[in-house]
Design an enzyme around this catalytic site. Structure first.
Site, short mmCIF file in Angstrom:
data_model
loop_
_atom_site.label_atom_id
_atom_site.label_comp_id
_atom_site.label_asym_id
_atom_site.label_seq_id
_atom_site.Cartn_x
_atom_site.Cartn_y
_atom_site.Cartn_z
N GLU A 293 2.97 1.01 -3.33
CA GLU A 293 1.77 1.62 -4.44
C GLU A 293 2.01 2.69 -4.59
OE1 GLU A 293 1.97 0.50 -8.18
OE2 GLU A 293 3.78 -1.24 -6.61
N CYS B 39 -6.01 5.19 5.98
CA CYS B 39 -4.56 4.12 5.05
C CYS B 39 -3.68 4.91 6.47
CB CYS B 39 -4.53 5.05 4.42
SG CYS B 39 -2.62 4.72 3.82
N SER C 23 3.24 5.33 -3.02
CA SER C 23 3.59 7.00 -3.45
C SER C 23 4.77 6.78 -4.50
CB SER C 23 5.21 6.58 -2.20
OG SER C 23 4.59 6.42 -0.58
N ALA D 149 0.86 -0.74 0.06
CA ALA D 149 -0.09 0.08 0.44
C ALA D 149 0.86 1.20 0.17
CB ALA D 149 -1.27 -0.25 1.40
N GLU E 279 7.18 11.34 2.50
CA GLU E 279 7.78 10.85 1.03
C GLU E 279 7.32 11.57 -0.10
OE1 GLU E 279 8.07 6.98 -1.46
OE2 GLU E 279 7.80 7.27 0.68
#
Length: 389
Positions: free
Chosen positions: A233, A340, A235, A230, A349
């Site tokens: 993908e 999330c 990021s 999770a 990030e």
């Protein structure tokens, strides 16, 4: 309005079709997929928050063939409802709370700058920044040794293709092989960390307890793989989609360069404007009314995040990229019970990568037309070549 989720033209630019669906009705039945589709922000948000609409894992059939995939999913928090979800999420969140995300902040910024220094003046955003940065971040978080990190991206990429609507037997075979290899590797790593703990998430997941409870071996592996897939993908695709959108709005690039305080808002707009995840699916545990329509018990309903994130009832000029958009209640990380868990890490990030890109190049532009990946559910690019002179 009929939508073909496998139509290459739709996948290339789904937003006109999603707008037409949203304008015709906030909730409709899609016969080809057998699902109800929630297209407005209000309807999608209701689907994600209503506790009668949940994640109830059903094994892929034939179950024997798909057991490596099923094993990982039936033990994930994302595929369960309370009380199982509550237990799994609380144990993983307790390990997260030990400061693992915050300790990575400076390292993420330094790694983004280093990768761009190596990349030079012309580079592929995905191959030379987004993917290696995402792998480094999640590997550092989990405690995967540097020598093994090259294995993570292929495993993740193979597994997530199982979520597309038009997967092939070849895709399934590759995904099952990745599930077996990935689970085996993480099981060995967890055993190693149980014997010699370190300051990483795997070590804490092995040892964390709550009211004498702890994750089983299968639950630990499933949780670690969920975090990696999770987070990775979201990021990679979030950065690729967002940077392309930003560069196609040059006035917003200039605005962001002039005022770096806008950077957090710009990241949220990147996630809203072209969401890396286009739908989340829920199943009705009972008859549920959504947007004035009754979804029958047992039916699946998909919250169309891309459609919701461009709803003019919530977002002014929704088809325009606005680097300073506040508030920005996008649904790209979900909502409600299954919001999330890794959202704070993804934001760190993405902000670090965008800041590094702006510092790296006084002028940043597309060096070639970006190449889209073929899937709809996980929306991203295969290649984004940039020029920064």
């Amino acid at each position: 309005m009929g939508i073909d989720f496998s139509d290459p033209a739709f996948v290339a630019d789904p937003y006109p079709g999603l707008a037409g669906l949203r304008e015709s009705t906030p909730l409709s039945f899609h016969a080809p997929s057998g699902r109800w589709l929630a297209a407005s922000h209000a309807a999608a948000d209701a689907v994600l928050r209503d506790r009668r609409l949940g994640r109830f894992w059903r094994d892929e059939e034939p179950a024997d063939m798909f057991e490596p995939f099923n094993l990982l999913h039936r033990n994930q928090m994302m595929e369960n409802e309370p009380p199982v979800h509550t237990r799994l999420r609380s144990l993983v969140a307790k390990a997260f709370a030990r400061g693992h995300v915050d300790r990575l902040r400076a390292a993420v910024a330094a790694e983004a700058s280093r990768l761009l220094t190596v990349a030079g003046d012309e580079f592929d955003l995905l191959a030379e920044l987004a993917e290696p940065l995402a792998v480094t971040v999640i590997a550092e978080l989990l405690g995967v040794p540097a020598a093994d990190r090259h294995r993570l991206r292929p495993w993740s990429a193979a597994m997530v293709r199982m979520y597309e609507m038009d997967r092939t037997p070849e895709v399934e075979a590759e995904a099952l092989a990745a599930c077996r290899e990935f689970a085996g590797y993480l099981g060995e790593l967890a055993a190693s960390r149980a014997a010699k703990p370190r300051d990483d998430l795997i070590s804490h997941l092995v040892t964390v307890r709550e009211n004498s409870d702890r994750l089983s071996g299968d639950e630990l592996v499933a949780s670690a793989i969920l975090l990696l897939n999770a987070g990775h993908e979201a990021s990679v695709n979030g950065l690729g989609n967002g940077v392309v959108a930003l560069l196609r709005h040059p006035d917003e690039v200039l605005r962001l360069r002039a005022d770096r305080a806008l950077l957090p808002a710009a990241v949220e707009e990147m996630l809203r404007f072209d969401s890396p995840s286009q739908l989340f699916v829920r199943t009705a545990a009972a008859d549920v009314e959504v947007a004035g329509v009754t979804v029958p018990a047992g039916a699946e309903v998909a919250a169309l995040l891309g459609a919701a994130n461009r709803d003019p009832a919530v977002f002014a000029e929704p088809d325009r990229f606005d680097a300073g958009r506040v508030p920005n209640p996008h649904l790209s990380f979900g909502a409600g019970l299954h919001f999330c868990l890794g959202a704070p890490l993804a934001r760190i990030e993405l902000r670090a990568a965008l800041a590094a890109l702006l510092e790296h190049a006084p002028r940043l532009e597309l060096a070639a037309d970006p190449v889209r990946s073929p899937g709809f559910v996980l929306r991203g690019y295969a290649s984004v070549r940039l020029c920064g002179r």
